[in-house]
Write a protein that holds these residues in place. Structure first.
Motif, PDB file in Angstrom:
ATOM      1  N   UNK A 123       0.593  -1.149   0.042  1.00 23.70           N
ATOM      2  CA  UNK A 123      -0.036   0.038   0.083  1.00 23.70           C
ATOM      3  C   UNK A 123       0.852   1.294   0.071  1.00 23.70           C
ATOM      4  N   UNK A 124       1.210   1.699  -1.219  1.00 26.14           N
ATOM      5  CA  UNK A 124       2.068   2.930  -1.464  1.00 26.14           C
ATOM      6  C   UNK A 124       1.798   3.435  -3.027  1.00 26.14           C
ATOM      7  N   UNK A 125       1.747   4.566  -3.111  1.00 32.16           N
ATOM      8  CA  UNK A 125       1.314   5.079  -4.388  1.00 32.16           C
ATOM      9  C   UNK A 125       2.467   4.294  -5.540  1.00 32.16           C
ATOM     10  N   UNK A 126       2.187   3.729  -6.710  1.00 33.53           N
ATOM     11  CA  UNK A 126       2.840   3.298  -7.618  1.00 33.53           C
ATOM     12  C   UNK A 126       3.555   2.128  -7.139  1.00 33.53           C
ATOM     13  N   UNK A 127       3.362   1.395  -6.160  1.00 38.85           N
ATOM     14  CA  UNK A 127       4.018   0.096  -5.937  1.00 38.85           C
ATOM     15  C   UNK A 127       3.125  -1.037  -6.404  1.00 38.85           C
ATOM     16  N   UNK A 128       3.618  -2.268  -5.954  1.00 34.01           N
ATOM     17  CA  UNK A 128       3.458  -3.397  -6.637  1.00 34.01           C
ATOM     18  C   UNK A 128       2.430  -4.426  -5.898  1.00 34.01           C
ATOM     19  N   UNK A 129       1.958  -5.588  -6.771  1.00 31.57           N
ATOM     20  CA  UNK A 129       1.177  -6.463  -6.336  1.00 31.57           C
ATOM     21  C   UNK A 129       2.202  -7.783  -6.577  1.00 31.57           C
ATOM     22  N   UNK A 130       2.439  -8.737  -5.580  1.00 31.19           N
ATOM     23  CA  UNK A 130       3.612  -9.579  -5.776  1.00 31.19           C
ATOM     24  C   UNK A 130       2.682 -11.075  -5.224  1.00 31.19           C
ATOM     25  N   UNK A 131       3.317 -12.231  -5.495  1.00 29.16           N
ATOM     26  CA  UNK A 131       3.013 -13.286  -5.309  1.00 29.16           C
ATOM     27  C   UNK A 131       4.044 -14.225  -4.722  1.00 29.16           C
ATOM     28  N   UNK A 132       3.852 -15.138  -3.756  1.00 28.15           N
ATOM     29  CA  UNK A 132       4.951 -16.143  -3.306  1.00 28.15           C
ATOM     30  C   UNK A 132       4.379 -17.387  -3.514  1.00 28.15           C
ATOM     31  N   UNK A 148       7.829 -24.013   5.552  1.00 23.65           N
ATOM     32  CA  UNK A 148       7.112 -24.034   4.234  1.00 23.65           C
ATOM     33  C   UNK A 148       7.096 -22.402   3.553  1.00 23.65           C
ATOM     34  N   UNK A 149       7.258 -21.481   4.224  1.00 21.98           N
ATOM     35  CA  UNK A 149       7.426 -20.110   3.617  1.00 21.98           C
ATOM     36  C   UNK A 149       8.877 -19.590   3.648  1.00 21.98           C
ATOM     37  N   UNK A 150       9.707 -20.712   3.551  1.00 22.00           N
ATOM     38  CA  UNK A 150      11.295 -20.016   3.558  1.00 22.00           C
ATOM     39  C   UNK A 150      11.766 -20.551   2.194  1.00 22.00           C
ATOM     40  N   UNK A 151      11.137 -21.297   1.391  1.00 17.37           N
ATOM     41  CA  UNK A 151      11.581 -21.787   0.216  1.00 17.37           C
ATOM     42  C   UNK A 151      10.417 -21.843  -0.948  1.00 17.37           C
ATOM     43  N   UNK A 152      10.549 -21.045  -2.106  1.00 18.08           N
ATOM     44  CA  UNK A 152       9.830 -20.761  -2.894  1.00 18.08           C
ATOM     45  C   UNK A 152      10.353 -19.700  -3.914  1.00 18.08           C
ATOM     46  N   UNK A 153       9.362 -19.306  -4.703  1.00 15.20           N
ATOM     47  CA  UNK A 153       9.545 -18.257  -5.784  1.00 15.20           C
ATOM     48  C   UNK A 153       8.740 -16.986  -5.575  1.00 15.20           C
ATOM     49  N   UNK A 154       9.191 -15.750  -5.844  1.00 20.14           N
ATOM     50  CA  UNK A 154       8.517 -14.543  -5.677  1.00 20.14           C
ATOM     51  C   UNK A 154       8.146 -14.129  -6.916  1.00 20.14           C
ATOM     52  N   UNK A 155       7.060 -13.640  -7.267  1.00 20.27           N
ATOM     53  CA  UNK A 155       6.787 -12.776  -8.539  1.00 20.27           C
ATOM     54  C   UNK A 155       6.323 -11.310  -8.288  1.00 20.27           C
ATOM     55  N   UNK A 156       6.330 -10.506  -9.369  1.00 22.92           N
ATOM     56  CA  UNK A 156       5.474  -9.128  -9.406  1.00 22.92           C
ATOM     57  C   UNK A 156       4.540  -9.360 -10.493  1.00 22.92           C
ATOM     58  N   UNK A 168      -5.733  -7.057 -21.050  1.00 21.46           N
ATOM     59  CA  UNK A 168      -6.514  -7.802 -20.230  1.00 21.46           C
ATOM     60  C   UNK A 168      -5.920  -9.199 -19.966  1.00 21.46           C
ATOM     61  N   UNK A 169      -4.576  -9.227 -20.319  1.00 21.21           N
ATOM     62  CA  UNK A 169      -3.910 -10.557 -19.903  1.00 21.21           C
ATOM     63  C   UNK A 169      -2.853  -9.850 -18.899  1.00 21.21           C
ATOM     64  N   UNK A 170      -2.164 -10.969 -18.243  1.00 21.96           N
ATOM     65  CA  UNK A 170      -1.117 -10.443 -17.338  1.00 21.96           C
ATOM     66  C   UNK A 170      -0.288 -11.512 -16.963  1.00 21.96           C
ATOM     67  N   UNK A 171       1.031 -11.140 -16.345  1.00 26.13           N
ATOM     68  CA  UNK A 171       1.882 -12.007 -16.077  1.00 26.13           C
ATOM     69  C   UNK A 171       2.465 -11.867 -14.775  1.00 26.13           C
ATOM     70  N   UNK A 172       3.193 -12.933 -14.140  1.00 22.26           N
ATOM     71  CA  UNK A 172       3.968 -12.908 -12.945  1.00 22.26           C
ATOM     72  C   UNK A 172       5.014 -13.009 -13.378  1.00 22.26           C
ATOM     73  N   UNK A 173       6.072 -11.983 -12.937  1.00 23.07           N
ATOM     74  CA  UNK A 173       7.416 -11.873 -13.547  1.00 23.07           C
ATOM     75  C   UNK A 173       8.381 -12.271 -12.381  1.00 23.07           C
ATOM     76  N   UNK A 174       9.152 -13.462 -12.547  1.00 21.02           N
ATOM     77  CA  UNK A 174       9.836 -13.963 -11.286  1.00 21.02           C
ATOM     78  C   UNK A 174      10.824 -13.008 -10.782  1.00 21.02           C
ATOM     79  N   UNK A 175      11.026 -12.883  -9.613  1.00 26.03           N
ATOM     80  CA  UNK A 175      12.239 -12.221  -8.871  1.00 26.03           C
ATOM     81  C   UNK A 175      13.076 -12.989  -8.318  1.00 26.03           C
TER      82      UNK A 175
END
Ligand code: FEO
Ligand code: CA
Ligand code: CA
Length: 640
Positions: free
Chosen positions: A348-357, A374-382, A389-396
């Motif tokens: 929650x800040x202006x012009x910041x991002x939505x992410x997914x783990x 469980x939450x210590x190993x995985x992949x983060x995306x923005x 109308x399409x979108x993608x999760x870009x791997x960080x």
């Protein structure tokens, strides 16, 4: 936190593309995971026109029978809680009540003369996200309640006039999380169970463990903690939620406000909004770790998702760095079909991002003990929202998508501490202040509130784009997406569920697309198990009931039928409060919400000498944040 701090919630000066640029075919990102041409062809014209609430995404299931049965209520400016006919709302778990630690239950004093030590075992201030964990089904359970910030004008008898180590300690103790046991009484109402062996306060002084790729990193070490693995406390705890294995996740939102920056912040500090003087909390005057001149890395140890086991008061809370760092509003979890956990997060800040783990491993039966890593190993995306109308999760991930040592990301630990910079470089879409995220239990669609962004389209700021379609977005909107496959997909389709607004506003961009009752600045967002979407609002106290918000009334909670798009007002809060936090008993017959900062002043700091306060909710004295228990008089399902 409502205030639209133009200078504080906007530190994104990166040049990664807005949707307009991405929609240029020459620069368009290839959507991974494969999206059928038929689907993108179907959605593209809808999105281009900023779809109304009727437009369903592919795969949405119809709900039989009316989703919303109550009679909607009018907007209100009264200093009370209003609920529909046939409903009861009562306050409990008020700021300053003892949480119920055995042998240590100091009573609240309305003159704010409770000590810092008292506050460490009393309910914190400014309630926010909250979860009910059943002990005995829908009759007895534990509530985990976040406390986002403090009003130090109300917290201390004489406010901040004199400033002492004791007051800093009380403010620190007013933040964090309260764990309380609650039970239904013989008359149907609810109360706290005190004392309770489960009662606990977690504050900004509670020892916590840091895990994941950034644990122990040089950027996480301080002279107090040369290992970079132990930190005191959690801060500015905003939205939150349960995990599928029964723990509580709490997010650290505007943590940077508490740190005093140097005269000339470096690029990393500037990107995170660190400023000289912080935002007036003045903790650094008595707690050196909040002074970046003395502990330059301490602020790197905040902004994480924290896991708490609400059933074990001896558990050391854990900051999971693999989930990324941000001014996190929320962390909403779900599972893939094969049992891996997916967490959606917004900043929650202006012009910041939505992410997914997305976790590497599958959830195991056995609660926290079986899932502690469980939450210590995985992949983060923005998230990147394309104009079609399409979108993608870009791997960080270090080494991918340009996130190289040459670009400033020596390893995954550094990348995670600098998650914002990674999202900038990877080309995430800059959003209008992402707040809560909720997953529709019926369709699997994911909804996110974008509360407002009055800087959108201003000179020197990003223009309106497809996902954030309005310049000077004072009203906010709700976006939704459907993953192309399971929740771990790297492609999705999206549209808007609703643009908030007032059809009678003279400014076309503020009119919105609501089918039903007016609201503005959506923030809290939650699906109940019936599939009703609950929307909570957070217009700033400084802006309420005037200008674009003149006809909207006090902050409110509304119920939405996501199939028909109808929105109906269910609850209005007292003067100058925010409505936030929502959870229910499993039988959906008791709903718990939070009233945050009733009577907040436009400056967010009360004048302790004021004869008249803006609000006297809930008890006619000092205004106090509190949990509200909502039931139907006939014992029926909430919302029907
Ligand atoms: Fe904590 Fe963005 O509200
Ligand atoms: Ca808000
Ligand atoms: Ca919020």
């Amino acid at each position: 936190m409502a205030k639209d701090f133009s200078s504080m919630e906007d530190s994104n000066r990166s040049s990664n593309p807005t949707i307009h640029e991405i929609s240029d075919p020459a620069r368009r990102i290839v959507v991974r995971g494969g999206l059928s041409a038929a689907v993108s062809g179907l959605l593209a014209p809808l999105v281009a026109g900023c779809v109304g609430p009727q437009a369903a995404l592919p795969g949405m299931t119809a709900v039989s029978g009316p989703q919303i049965g109550f009679k909607g209520i009018a907007a209100s400016v009264a200093d009370t809680i209003v609920v529909p006919e046939g409903y009861i709302a009562t306050a409990m778990c008020k700021w300053g009540e003892p949480v119920g630690v055995p042998g240590n239950m100091p009573a609240f004093r309305d003159d704010a003369s409770n000590s810092a030590a008292d506050q460490t075992v009393q309910i914190g201030m400014h309630h926010d996200g909250m979860t009910y964990f059943p002990i005995d089904g829908s009759r007895r359970g534990v509530l985990a309640i976040n406390h986002e910030y403090t009003d130090d004008g109300l917290l201390h008898t004489d406010g901040i006039k004199t400033w002492t180590a004791e007051k800093v300690a009380k403010s620190i103790a007013g933040h964090g999380v309260s764990i309380v046991e609650v039970a239904q009484q013989s008359d149907g109402g609810w109360d706290m169970v005190r004392p309770s062996p489960l009662a606990r306060r977690i504050t900004t002084a509670t020892p916590m463990q840091i895990t994941g790729p950034a644990a122990g990193h040089a950027l996480m070490r301080t002279s107090d903690d040369p290992t970079g693995t132990r930190v005191l406390g959690t801060l500015n705890n905003c939205a939150a939620g349960p995990t599928p294995w029964g723990t509580f996740l709490t997010s650290e939102e505007n943590f940077i406000f508490y740190f005093n920056g140097p005269d000339k912040p470096d690029a990393h500090q500037t990107r995170w909004g660190l400023r000289k003087g912080g935002r007036g909390y003045r903790w650094h005057e008595h707690e050196p770790r909040f002074d970046a001149n003395r502990q330059p890395n301490e602020s790197n140890r905040f902004g994480w998702i924290v896991e708490i086991d609400p059933t074990d008061p001896t558990m050391t809370p854990v900051k999971h760095t693999a989930m990324g760092r941000g001014a996190h509003e929320c962390a909403t979890t779900t599972l893939t079909r094969d049992g891996r956990v997916v967490a959606y997060m917004g900043e929650d800040a202006r012009f910041e991002y939505i992410t997914k783990f997305v976790s590497r491993d599958r959830m195991q039966p056995g609660g926290y003990a079986a899932n502690r890593s469980l939450l210590d190993h995985g992949t983060l995306y923005v998230a990147r929202f394309n104009a079609d109308g399409t979108g993608s999760w870009v791997e960080l991930t270090a080494g991918k998508n340009g996130l190289t040592p040459q670009a400033g990301f020596a390893d995954q630990g550094e990348l995670l501490v600098k998650s914002r910079q990674a999202s900038d470089l990877a080309g995430g879409t800059k959003m209008d202040r992402p707040e809560w995220i909720a997953v529709d239990p019926k369709s699997g669609e994911v909804y996110c509130t974008l509360t407002n962004n009055s800087d959108r389209g201003r000179a020197g700021f990003p223009a309106a784009d497809a996902a954030n379609p309005r310049a000077r977005n004072t009203m906010g909107h709700i976006i939704r997406w459907k993953e192309s496959g399971d929740f771990d997909a790297t492609a999705f389709t999206w549209n808007h569920f609703v643009l908030a607004g007032d059809p009678s506003n003279e400014r076309p961009e503020a009119q919105g697309t609501i089918r039903g009752d007016l609201f503005a600045s959506p923030d809290g967002l939650w699906f109940d198990d019936r599939g009703t979407l609950w929307i909570q609002t957070d217009m700033a106290a400084s802006a309420m009931n005037k200008g674009d918000y003149a006809r909207v009334g006090n902050n409110a909670m509304l119920a939405a039928d996501v199939v028909t798009g109808e929105v109906r007002r269910f609850l209005v809060g007292p003067v100058n409060c925010e409505i936030t936090g929502i959870t229910s008993t499993p039988d959906l017959r008791t709903l718990f919400i939070n009233i945050q900062h009733p009577g907040e002043t436009p400056s967010e700091r009360s004048d302790p000498a004021a004869v008249t306060r803006f609000s006297k909710w809930p008890d006619g004295g000092r205004p106090r944040s509190a949990t509200v228990v909502i039931r139907k008089r006939d014992g029926g399902l909430i919302g029907t």
